[in-house]
Design an enzyme around this catalytic site. Structure first.
Site, PDB file in Angstrom:
ATOM      1  N   GLU A  88     -21.213   5.534 -19.756  1.00 46.25           N
ATOM      2  CA  GLU A  88     -21.753   6.389 -20.807  1.00 46.25           C
ATOM      3  C   GLU A  88     -22.167   5.531 -22.003  1.00 46.25           C
ATOM      4  O   GLU A  88     -22.540   6.065 -23.042  1.00 46.25           O
ATOM      5  CB  GLU A  88     -20.701   7.414 -21.236  1.00 46.25           C
ATOM      6  CG  GLU A  88     -20.247   8.332 -20.113  1.00 46.25           C
ATOM      7  CD  GLU A  88     -19.138   9.280 -20.539  1.00 46.25           C
ATOM      8  OE1 GLU A  88     -19.167   9.755 -21.692  1.00 46.25           O
ATOM      9  OE2 GLU A  88     -18.244   9.542 -19.716  1.00 46.25           O
ATOM     10  N   CYS A 120     -17.999  11.237 -16.727  1.00 45.57           N
ATOM     11  CA  CYS A 120     -16.824  10.644 -16.083  1.00 45.57           C
ATOM     12  C   CYS A 120     -16.816  10.781 -14.561  1.00 45.57           C
ATOM     13  O   CYS A 120     -15.859  10.352 -13.914  1.00 45.57           O
ATOM     14  CB  CYS A 120     -15.550  11.258 -16.662  1.00 45.57           C
ATOM     15  SG  CYS A 120     -15.348  10.952 -18.436  1.00 45.57           S
ATOM     16  N   HIS A 247      -8.778  12.508 -12.557  1.00 46.96           N
ATOM     17  CA  HIS A 247      -9.392  12.109 -13.819  1.00 46.96           C
ATOM     18  C   HIS A 247      -8.461  12.543 -14.943  1.00 46.96           C
ATOM     19  O   HIS A 247      -8.032  13.701 -14.988  1.00 46.96           O
ATOM     20  CB  HIS A 247     -10.765  12.762 -13.959  1.00 46.96           C
ATOM     21  CG  HIS A 247     -11.365  12.585 -15.319  1.00 46.96           C
ATOM     22  ND1 HIS A 247     -11.484  11.354 -15.933  1.00 46.96           N
ATOM     23  CD2 HIS A 247     -11.873  13.497 -16.195  1.00 46.96           C
ATOM     24  CE1 HIS A 247     -12.045  11.505 -17.124  1.00 46.96           C
ATOM     25  NE2 HIS A 247     -12.289  12.791 -17.308  1.00 46.96           N
TER      26      HIS A 247
END
Length: 418
Positions: A88, A120, A247
């Site tokens: 990112e 992500c 995550h």
């Protein structure tokens, strides 16, 4: 737990994490920002990695990948036919981070280079495509290198997201003989739709709708696991997986996600749910609580944490969940072994995290004023590496290191120290 039987011969052959040289205790950051300490428990963060002005997405990626490549023979290095960086924190709208990484790692000129972006989720997308490539047999014995790399540019405007945001990179070597994780072929589920739960509209500013993001994370877990279960006959959230790695934007959301899935399965015993969480998920949260959210590398930091902190003595099946804002998600599975535990243990990640230099809030604030420029497209800029290594006040814990020394004619400059 029943012994899991590996079904795949492709996956993660090696894994390494680079989480920077400095950290700030999260309670220190809470106090400096005037945040409510009662929310520390849900955040479940102890420390977070902090960048230095000579660290950027390129240096993070190279410093994560170098130990993996140093362990390869010349023939094995030459077999890396695909290099993908996920980020990112792009340094250019056209030139990819992977171009710089490829140069610094001295990989073959016959290597595909590209950069991918989907918040992500991006590293998992790249990983799955890489597994498919090496498993296809179109290029026998080929390997791929996937590197998730980001820098944290959040400040007080991010509120409670600031203490949870990490810094660093995770490198995955993908190929045959998957020592770290053998992927279960065809065992995956994806779930995606458009939503604006977070974004980075400029190189120096992140925006986030925290509530929207949390609900999307939970919704996508249900949706992606539902598709996984439709593909894998008899799949059950509890019985199929010995461990879970998810995550981890912060540990509290993983606990909430686990509780939601258990209740959807029909379990209502809070004590049983808590015991299941501690056994199957908690080992994956040890390192995320020390580093913060590594964006698309987050799930693989969780996997490394699991392998270092769980008693993996026999083959065990792991359910992995990754979510990327915007949004896209995937639930898939693979098998780890005692050899997986040894492979990650050899990287000494826990020791390296303990060796990071602790920062005061004042030092953290000073660094932010310089770090915020690292992604700006500046024609000419110089970074005083000696000043910032001295700023740490102690020997650098990881050497040699690639550092960013600035830009010349918009061309980013790098050198090795140590």
């Amino acid at each position: 737990m029943a012994t899991a039987q590996p079904t795949g011969r492709y996956g993660i052959a090696a894994l390494n994490v680079y989480a920077g040289l400095a950290q700030i205790p999260v309670p220190t950051l809470f106090d400096g920002r005037g945040l409510d300490r009662e929310r520390l428990e849900n955040l479940a963060m102890r420390r977070r990695s902090v960048a230095l002005p000579f660290e950027d997405p390129v240096t993070n990626a190279v410093n994560a990948a170098t130990p993996l490549l140093n362990a390869l023979s010349e023939e094995e290095r030459a077999s890396i036919e695909l290099l993908v960086t996920s980020s990112e924190s792009g340094v250019d709208y056209s030139k990819s981070i992977s171009s710089y990484v490829h140069d610094q790692l001295e990989l073959s000129n016959h290597c595909r280079l590209l950069e991918v972006k989907q918040a992500c989720y991006a590293a998992t997308a790249a990983f799955q495509l890489a597994v498919s490539y090496v498993a296809s047999g179109v290029s026998p014995n080929a390997k791929a290198l996937i590197i998730a790399t980001d820098v944290a540019l959040v400040d007080e405007r991010a509120g409670y997201a600031e203490p949870a945001t990490g810094h660093g990179a995770v490198a995955l070597l993908v190929g045959e003989e998957p020592r770290v994780l053998a992927v279960d072929p065809g065992a995956f589920g994806t779930y995606s739709y458009e939503t604006l739960d977070s974004a980075r509209p400029s190189p120096r500013y992140d925006i986030a709708d925290i509530d929207r993001s949390l609900f999307a994370y939970l919704d996508c877990l249900t949706g992606s696991f539902g598709e996984y279960a439709s593909r894998v006959r008899g799949a059950d959230f509890v019985d199929t997986f010995d461990y879970l790695a998810m995550h981890t934007p912060f540990s509290g959301i993983v606990r909430a996600a686990h509780r939601k899935m258990m209740r959807e399965r029909g379990d209502s015993d809070s004590g049983g749910i808590a015991e299941d969480f501690e056994r199957r998920a908690a080992p994956s949260l040890v390192y995320p609580a020390e580093v913060g959210n590594l964006c698309s590398g987050s799930v693989y930091l969780a996997l490394a944490s699991l392998l270092d902190n769980a008693a993996v003595t026999e083959p065990r099946r792991v359910g992995l969940y990754t979510y990327g804002s915007g949004c896209s998600s995937e639930f898939y599975s693979g098998v780890v072994t005692a050899d997986s535990k040894e492979a990650v243990g050899d990287t000494r990640l826990g020791q390296r995290l303990a060796e990071r230099v602790e920062l005061s809030f004042e030092a953290y604030e000073q660094l932010w004023q310089h770090n915020r420029w690292c992604l700006e497209p500046t024609e000419d800029r110089s970074v005083d590496v000696d000043h910032w290594t001295g700023f740490l006040g102690s020997p650098l814990p990881e050497l040699p290191l690639l550092v960013n020394t600035g830009t010349k004619g918009y061309h980013r400059q790098y050198e090795w120290i140590g």
